[in-house]
Write a protein that holds these residues in place. Structure first.
Motif, PDB file in Angstrom:
ATOM      1  N   SER A  43      10.877  26.493  95.385  1.00  0.00           N
ATOM      2  CA  SER A  43       9.966  26.931  96.445  1.00  0.00           C
ATOM      3  C   SER A  43       9.507  28.373  96.217  1.00  0.00           C
ATOM      4  CB  SER A  43      10.672  26.810  97.799  1.00  0.00           C
ATOM      5  OG  SER A  43       9.842  27.254  98.830  1.00  0.00           O
ATOM      6  N   GLY A  44      10.439  29.232  95.817  1.00  0.00           N
ATOM      7  CA  GLY A  44      10.080  30.623  95.552  1.00  0.00           C
ATOM      8  C   GLY A  44       9.137  30.763  94.370  1.00  0.00           C
ATOM      9  N   LEU A  45       9.419  30.037  93.290  1.00  0.00           N
ATOM     10  CA  LEU A  45       8.539  30.089  92.119  1.00  0.00           C
ATOM     11  C   LEU A  45       7.148  29.553  92.440  1.00  0.00           C
ATOM     12  CD1 LEU A  45      11.011  29.000  89.301  1.00  0.00           C
ATOM     13  CD2 LEU A  45      10.067  31.293  89.693  1.00  0.00           C
ATOM     14  N   ASN A  46       7.097  28.525  93.285  1.00  0.00           N
ATOM     15  CA  ASN A  46       5.794  27.967  93.658  1.00  0.00           C
ATOM     16  C   ASN A  46       4.942  28.983  94.418  1.00  0.00           C
ATOM     17  OD1 ASN A  46       3.929  25.642  93.873  1.00  0.00           O
ATOM     18  ND2 ASN A  46       4.316  25.924  96.052  1.00  0.00           N
ATOM     19  N   LYS A  47       5.572  29.866  95.166  1.00  0.00           N
ATOM     20  CA  LYS A  47       4.807  30.887  95.890  1.00  0.00           C
ATOM     21  C   LYS A  47       4.114  31.850  94.920  1.00  0.00           C
ATOM     22  CE  LYS A  47       7.364  30.709 100.200  1.00  0.00           C
ATOM     23  NZ  LYS A  47       7.949  29.402  99.935  1.00  0.00           N
ATOM     24  N   PHE A  48       4.682  32.022  93.732  1.00  0.00           N
ATOM     25  CA  PHE A  48       4.053  32.887  92.727  1.00  0.00           C
ATOM     26  C   PHE A  48       3.064  32.128  91.844  1.00  0.00           C
ATOM     27  CE2 PHE A  48       7.978  35.550  93.279  1.00  0.00           C
ATOM     28  CZ  PHE A  48       7.325  36.665  93.759  1.00  0.00           C
ATOM     29  N   PHE A  49       3.393  30.874  91.471  1.00  0.00           N
ATOM     30  CA  PHE A  49       2.606  30.170  90.461  1.00  0.00           C
ATOM     31  C   PHE A  49       1.783  28.999  90.999  1.00  0.00           C
ATOM     32  CE2 PHE A  49       6.349  31.952  88.190  1.00  0.00           C
ATOM     33  CZ  PHE A  49       5.664  32.914  87.470  1.00  0.00           C
ATOM     34  N   LEU A  70       4.409  39.694 102.665  1.00  0.00           N
ATOM     35  CA  LEU A  70       5.391  38.776 103.242  1.00  0.00           C
ATOM     36  C   LEU A  70       5.753  37.620 102.320  1.00  0.00           C
ATOM     37  CD1 LEU A  70       7.176  38.043 105.619  1.00  0.00           C
ATOM     38  CD2 LEU A  70       5.251  36.803 106.601  1.00  0.00           C
ATOM     39  N   MET A  71       4.781  36.912 101.786  1.00  0.00           N
ATOM     40  CA  MET A  71       5.086  35.745 100.961  1.00  0.00           C
ATOM     41  C   MET A  71       5.769  36.126  99.640  1.00  0.00           C
ATOM     42  SD  MET A  71       4.601  33.421 102.994  1.00  0.00           S
ATOM     43  CE  MET A  71       4.656  31.847 102.205  1.00  0.00           C
ATOM     44  N   PRO A  72       5.373  37.215  98.969  1.00  0.00           N
ATOM     45  CA  PRO A  72       6.152  37.607  97.787  1.00  0.00           C
ATOM     46  C   PRO A  72       7.600  37.965  98.136  1.00  0.00           C
ATOM     47  CG  PRO A  72       3.996  38.633  97.718  1.00  0.00           C
ATOM     48  CD  PRO A  72       4.123  37.983  99.068  1.00  0.00           C
ATOM     49  N   LEU A  73       7.813  38.604  99.278  1.00  0.00           N
ATOM     50  CA  LEU A  73       9.178  38.920  99.708  1.00  0.00           C
ATOM     51  C   LEU A  73       9.979  37.648  99.952  1.00  0.00           C
ATOM     52  CD1 LEU A  73      11.387  40.895 100.624  1.00  0.00           C
ATOM     53  CD2 LEU A  73      10.359  40.800 102.917  1.00  0.00           C
ATOM     54  N   VAL A  74       9.385  36.696 100.664  1.00  0.00           N
ATOM     55  CA  VAL A  74      10.051  35.415 100.920  1.00  0.00           C
ATOM     56  C   VAL A  74      10.356  34.722  99.597  1.00  0.00           C
ATOM     57  CG1 VAL A  74       9.750  33.113 101.924  1.00  0.00           C
ATOM     58  CG2 VAL A  74       9.113  35.133 103.244  1.00  0.00           C
ATOM     59  N   ALA A  75       9.406  34.751  98.675  1.00  0.00           N
ATOM     60  CA  ALA A  75       9.605  34.102  97.376  1.00  0.00           C
ATOM     61  C   ALA A  75      10.782  34.712  96.620  1.00  0.00           C
ATOM     62  CB  ALA A  75       8.329  34.202  96.534  1.00  0.00           C
ATOM     63  N   VAL A  76      10.864  36.035  96.602  1.00  0.00           N
ATOM     64  CA  VAL A  76      11.968  36.699  95.898  1.00  0.00           C
ATOM     65  C   VAL A  76      13.295  36.356  96.561  1.00  0.00           C
ATOM     66  CG1 VAL A  76      12.984  38.957  95.379  1.00  0.00           C
ATOM     67  CG2 VAL A  76      10.564  38.535  94.913  1.00  0.00           C
ATOM     68  N   ILE A  77      13.337  36.358  97.883  1.00  0.00           N
ATOM     69  CA  ILE A  77      14.576  36.003  98.594  1.00  0.00           C
ATOM     70  C   ILE A  77      14.961  34.558  98.298  1.00  0.00           C
ATOM     71  CG2 ILE A  77      15.623  35.662 100.874  1.00  0.00           C
ATOM     72  CD1 ILE A  77      13.903  38.083 101.801  1.00  0.00           C
ATOM     73  N   GLU A  78      13.984  33.656  98.261  1.00  0.00           N
ATOM     74  CA  GLU A  78      14.275  32.254  97.945  1.00  0.00           C
ATOM     75  C   GLU A  78      14.843  32.116  96.533  1.00  0.00           C
ATOM     76  OE1 GLU A  78      11.096  29.849 100.763  1.00  0.00           O
ATOM     77  OE2 GLU A  78      10.528  30.308  98.705  1.00  0.00           O
ATOM     78  N   ILE A  79      14.255  32.808  95.581  1.00  0.00           N
ATOM     79  CA  ILE A  79      14.718  32.712  94.191  1.00  0.00           C
ATOM     80  C   ILE A  79      16.114  33.316  94.046  1.00  0.00           C
ATOM     81  CG2 ILE A  79      14.297  33.491  91.821  1.00  0.00           C
ATOM     82  CD1 ILE A  79      11.228  33.343  92.584  1.00  0.00           C
ATOM     83  N   VAL A  80      16.284  34.525  94.522  1.00  0.00           N
ATOM     84  CA  VAL A  80      17.584  35.196  94.396  1.00  0.00           C
ATOM     85  C   VAL A  80      18.652  34.454  95.197  1.00  0.00           C
ATOM     86  CG1 VAL A  80      18.853  37.322  94.927  1.00  0.00           C
ATOM     87  CG2 VAL A  80      16.588  37.452  93.887  1.00  0.00           C
ATOM     88  N   GLY A  81      18.350  34.122  96.448  1.00  0.00           N
ATOM     89  CA  GLY A  81      19.313  33.399  97.277  1.00  0.00           C
ATOM     90  C   GLY A  81      19.657  32.041  96.706  1.00  0.00           C
ATOM     91  N   GLY A  82      18.648  31.327  96.205  1.00  0.00           N
ATOM     92  CA  GLY A  82      18.900  30.017  95.599  1.00  0.00           C
ATOM     93  C   GLY A  82      19.782  30.109  94.374  1.00  0.00           C
ATOM     94  N   LEU A  83      19.533  31.114  93.535  1.00  0.00           N
ATOM     95  CA  LEU A  83      20.361  31.297  92.335  1.00  0.00           C
ATOM     96  C   LEU A  83      21.796  31.691  92.697  1.00  0.00           C
ATOM     97  CD1 LEU A  83      17.843  33.110  89.961  1.00  0.00           C
ATOM     98  CD2 LEU A  83      18.725  30.768  89.738  1.00  0.00           C
ATOM     99  N   LEU A  84      21.957  32.557  93.701  1.00  0.00           N
ATOM    100  CA  LEU A  84      23.291  32.976  94.125  1.00  0.00           C
ATOM    101  C   LEU A  84      24.066  31.839  94.797  1.00  0.00           C
ATOM    102  CD1 LEU A  84      22.521  36.508  95.600  1.00  0.00           C
ATOM    103  CD2 LEU A  84      23.857  36.016  93.546  1.00  0.00           C
ATOM    104  N   PHE A  85      23.356  30.924  95.424  1.00  0.00           N
ATOM    105  CA  PHE A  85      23.971  29.834  96.180  1.00  0.00           C
ATOM    106  C   PHE A  85      24.713  28.845  95.283  1.00  0.00           C
ATOM    107  CE2 PHE A  85      24.014  26.260  99.197  1.00  0.00           C
ATOM    108  CZ  PHE A  85      24.206  26.915 100.401  1.00  0.00           C
ATOM    109  N   ILE A  86      24.326  28.754  94.024  1.00  0.00           N
ATOM    110  CA  ILE A  86      24.855  27.708  93.133  1.00  0.00           C
ATOM    111  C   ILE A  86      26.246  28.020  92.575  1.00  0.00           C
ATOM    112  CG2 ILE A  86      24.436  26.378  91.035  1.00  0.00           C
ATOM    113  CD1 ILE A  86      21.375  26.766  91.666  1.00  0.00           C
TER     114      ILE A  86
END
Length: 126
Positions: free
Chosen positions: A20-26, A52-68
């Motif tokens: 979801s985060g990557l999709n916000k960028f690409f 706002l959306m770039p911030l959300v995207a970065v949080i989604e990417i970082v949070g998603g990676l940390l969650f695993i």
């Protein structure tokens, strides 16, 4: 068994948020044609706030990676929690068709937070 189930759910959850985060960028996922008008207005307003959306995207990417990974799951669960709350609120207010998935996402996030509650205690105790 519980650890394997939780890892599988964390993996899917984390990959979903990273995607979801990557999709916000690409912008590689097509936008559905049948989005509710209220949801379109909400996302249009979000886009008007340029940061706002770039911030959300970065949080989604970082949070998603940390969650695993098990070592960082407690941190990832806290980082991604505000995004999960936002997803739930969007589906409660303007896009109820996605509410079952939003509740499932929130349940996974809350489960990991509760399961790691002892790791958070030093933040609230002296």
């Amino acid at each position: 068994m519980k650890n394997k189930i939780q890892f599988a759910l964390r993996l899917l959850f984390g990959i979903g948020y990273v995607n979801s985060g990557l999709n916000k960028f690409f912008n590689y996922m097509p936008v559905p044609d049948d989005l509710p008008e209220a949801l379109i207005r909400v996302f249009t307003a979000f886009m008007e706030i340029g940061w706002l959306m770039p911030l959300v995207a970065v949080i989604e990417i970082v949070g998603g990676l940390l969650f695993i990974p098990p070592k960082f799951k407690a941190l990832g669960a806290i980082v991604i929690f505000p995004i999960s709350v936002g997803v739930l609120l969007i589906h409660l207010t303007v896009a109820p068709a996605g509410l079952p998935m939003a509740l499932f996402i929130m349940a996974i996030n809350v489960w990991v937070i509760i399961d790691n509650r002892r790791k958070y205690l030093p933040m609230v105790h002296e």
